[in-house]
Design an enzyme around this catalytic site. Structure first.
Site, short mmCIF file in Angstrom:
data_model
loop_
_atom_site.label_atom_id
_atom_site.label_comp_id
_atom_site.label_asym_id
_atom_site.label_seq_id
_atom_site.Cartn_x
_atom_site.Cartn_y
_atom_site.Cartn_z
N ASP A 216 -46.71 -18.02 64.84
CA ASP A 216 -45.66 -18.70 64.09
C ASP A 216 -44.31 -17.99 64.26
OD1 ASP A 216 -45.25 -20.81 62.01
OD2 ASP A 216 -44.61 -19.09 60.80
N GLU A 267 -58.18 -6.19 75.64
CA GLU A 267 -59.37 -5.38 75.36
C GLU A 267 -60.61 -6.25 75.21
OE1 GLU A 267 -58.62 -3.28 71.73
OE2 GLU A 267 -56.77 -2.41 72.52
C1 GLC Z 1 -43.24 -22.53 61.54
C2 GLC Z 1 -44.29 -23.50 61.04
C3 GLC Z 1 -43.71 -24.24 59.88
C4 GLC Z 1 -43.39 -23.24 58.80
C5 GLC Z 1 -42.46 -22.15 59.31
C6 GLC Z 1 -42.41 -20.99 58.38
O1 GLC Z 1 -42.15 -23.18 62.03
O2 GLC Z 1 -44.68 -24.35 62.07
O3 GLC Z 1 -44.57 -25.22 59.41
O4 GLC Z 1 -42.78 -23.87 57.72
O5 GLC Z 1 -42.92 -21.64 60.54
O6 GLC Z 1 -43.60 -20.27 58.43
#
Ligand code: GLC
Length: 553
Positions: A216, A267
């Site tokens: 993310d 790993e």
């Molecule tokens: C990313 C995710 C989104 C979330 C953001 C904050 O963009 O895809 O859904 O709100 O990160 O974590």
């Protein structure tokens, strides 16, 4: 434009050519009946995914979380939130997926935690300058009494990027940085303790047997030294995809983190993979995430953001293959996810809708349903013929449109609240899936509960209805995925063909692919035998908003 060969990089790792299906656990299938999807629900529907013909699933976060941002606010990275089940449910789901030959990628959220994370609670209780605060980005405010935020950065979800805390003695205190909601404080990735913690979290899930991670906000973890002011252009895409030189997106230091993680994954056996979510403005910048010693894949958001225009679509495909190819990585392709308007609606919008804005009852430029369906099917027919790895978002195989009429009082996206309703946010692409037309909550569960209401017309998109219809979007996706596998389309080269300015046309070996993005039919010529039509038509003229795969005598 003819006979220019473009190649996907060589190599046999599964992720180079995989079709990866994104499951949004809240909205996929709900075994408990509480109105929110869960891990046992996923396990119960794996056979449907096997029948569809995908190679892997990516699960959006199911870890312990107060759900202020639908699970992208993690309070415990090593456990399952009770609304989704238990770690044992996860292990069972993983085993059942693997037993069907389906790999499993989990979502990792390293840019920020929940404010309920043990570390953040410790930071709040500790003093300014303490090691507990040093895991996050705490700063003194500006102004005479520190009453102004440390800089002018604006949160992706609206409002400022800083929140002021009250110190243990009750006085107004320092500020902490949050790119997203105030309940999502950003980690300080220059801190070795943070780095070590995430190595350990990676190992926790790798040891359980996951095949990789979707990472993310993989362009946000490092902030420019000095945290100087930044004035975003007013028309900026909220995740940075339209902006250059932003002090919190795409800083060089993020790449050191992924080089480190690359060695952790190496790993393990089995070609474990990292896929980055990095919204960068250009493909050249996007490809930096997949240099040979970094991540394995990164989302191709410039492709996702390309409007329904033949010139732009040809160009983004060409550039994707060039730029990813230049670093030895496969391109990825994606049209929908849980953060954008579903492509079966988006490609027919008649007004701009920046990433994260969403569509609601008062939005301008709403799509015509039939045009959206035609373009959505044609776009997917092109995408699934391209060399590289493809990401699908749950429900697109049913041709689900965006839910555009959700009432204000059911909305849950923090974007909606932080902008006082100015931006609808992303709830419209997150509505629970319809499985059976005549069942409670369209078969999402047995109780009829649903955390977001399903539009009544979704009965016509239910999986059981589409399974019985040879011309359904589900039938189309199933056929495309089968042929993609039979013809090995995930790897190999692409040869461009010229069918005029309004067509996107190329050849994959002996298989021809053409899409008509213009306003007039496109003639395909003599001796054509169709393998797939994105929607049924007679003759050899490709109708408007239609794509086909064919061979020629
Ligand atoms: C990313 C995710 C989104 C979330 C953001 C904050 O963009 O895809 O859904 O709100 O990160 O974590």
């Amino acid at each position: 434009m003819t006979e220019l060969e473009q190649f996907a990089a060589p190599g046999s790792e599964w992720w180079r050519s995989a079709v990866i299906y994104q499951i949004y656990p809240r909205s996929f299938a709900d075994a408990s009946g509480d109105g929110i999807g869960d891990l046992p629900g996923i396990t119960s529907r794996l056979d449907d995914l096997k029948t569809l013909g995908i190679d892997a699933i990516w699960l959006s976060p199911f870890m312990t979380s107060p759900q202020k941002d639908a699970g992208y606010d993690v309070a415990d990275y090593r456990d399952v939130d009770p609304i989704f089940g238990t770690l044992a449910d996860f292990d069972e789901m993983l085993a059942q997926a693997h037993a069907r030959g389906i790999r499993v990628i989990v979502d990792l959220v390293p840019n920020h935690s929940s404010d309920q994370h043990e570390w953040f609670q410790q930071a709040l209780a500790a003093a300014p300058g303490s090691p507990e605060r040093a895991r996050y980005i705490f700063r003194d405010g500006k102004g005479e009494n520190g009453e102004l935020p440390p800089n002018n950065w604006q949160s992706v979800f609206g409002g400022g990027m800083w929140e002021r805390v009250t110190e243990a003695d009750g006085t107004p205190g320092q500020w902490y940085l949050h790119i997203f909601d105030a309940t999502q404080p950003d980690f300080d990735w220059t801190n070795p303790e943070v780095q070590e913690e995430f190595r350990s979290i990676l190992r926790f899930w790798l040891d359980r047997g996951v095949d990789g991670f979707r990472v993310d906000v993989a362009h946000g973890m490092v902030k420019a030294d000095g945290l100087h002011d930044y004035h975003a252009p007013t028309d900026a895409d909220s995740m940075g995809g339209g902006e250059q030189n932003v002090p919190y997106w795409g800083q060089d230091g993020v790449h050191d983190i992924y080089r480190d993680w690359h060695t952790v994954l190496a790993e393990y056996d089995g070609d474990r993979a990292l896929c980055g979510e990095a919204w960068m403005p250009t493909l050249k910048q996007t490809a930096l995430w997949v240099r040979p010693d970094e991540m394995h894949q990164t989302f191709n958001f410039p492709y996702l953001m390309t409007p329904w225009d033949a010139t732009q679509l040809r160009e983004v495909i060409r550039e994707s293959l060039d730029e990813f190819g230049a670093v030895g990585a496969p391109s990825t392709w994606v049209l929908s996810n849980h953060d954008v308007v579903r492509h079966f609606s988006r490609l027919a919008l008649t007004a701009d809708n920046p990433q994260g804005e969403g569509i609601g009852p008062l939005s301008k430029g709403k799509p015509d349903t039939a045009v959206g369906q035609a373009r959505g099917r044609a776009a997917s027919t092109v995408m699934l013929a391209l060399p590289g790895s493809t990401y699908l978002y749950q429900g697109e195989e049913l041709g689900l449109p965006e839910a555009m009429e959700l009432p204000d009082d059911v909305r849950q996206d923090p974007t909606w609240f932080r902008t006082n309703g100015e931006r609808y946010g992303r709830d419209g692409c997150r509505v629970p899936l319809p499985w059976e037309a005549d069942a409670p909550a369209f078969g999402f569960n047995e109780s009829g509960a649903s955390w977001l209401p399903q539009p009544a017309e979704w009965a016509t998109y239910a999986r059981d209805v589409e399974q019985a219809d040879p011309d359904s979007t589900l039938a189309l996706y199933t056929q495309l995925l089968r042929l993609r596998r039979e013809h090995n389309l995930g790897t190999g080269s692409l040869v461009w063909e010229d069918l005029g300015a309004d067509a996107v046309a190329f050849r994959r070996g002996g298989l021809h692919v053409a899409a008509n993005l213009g306003a007039e039919p496109v003639e395909l010529g003599e001796g054509v035998t169709f393998l797939v039509q994105s929607q049924p038509f007679e003759g050899t003229a490709l109708p408007v908003d239609t794509a086909a795969w064919y061979v020629k005598a």
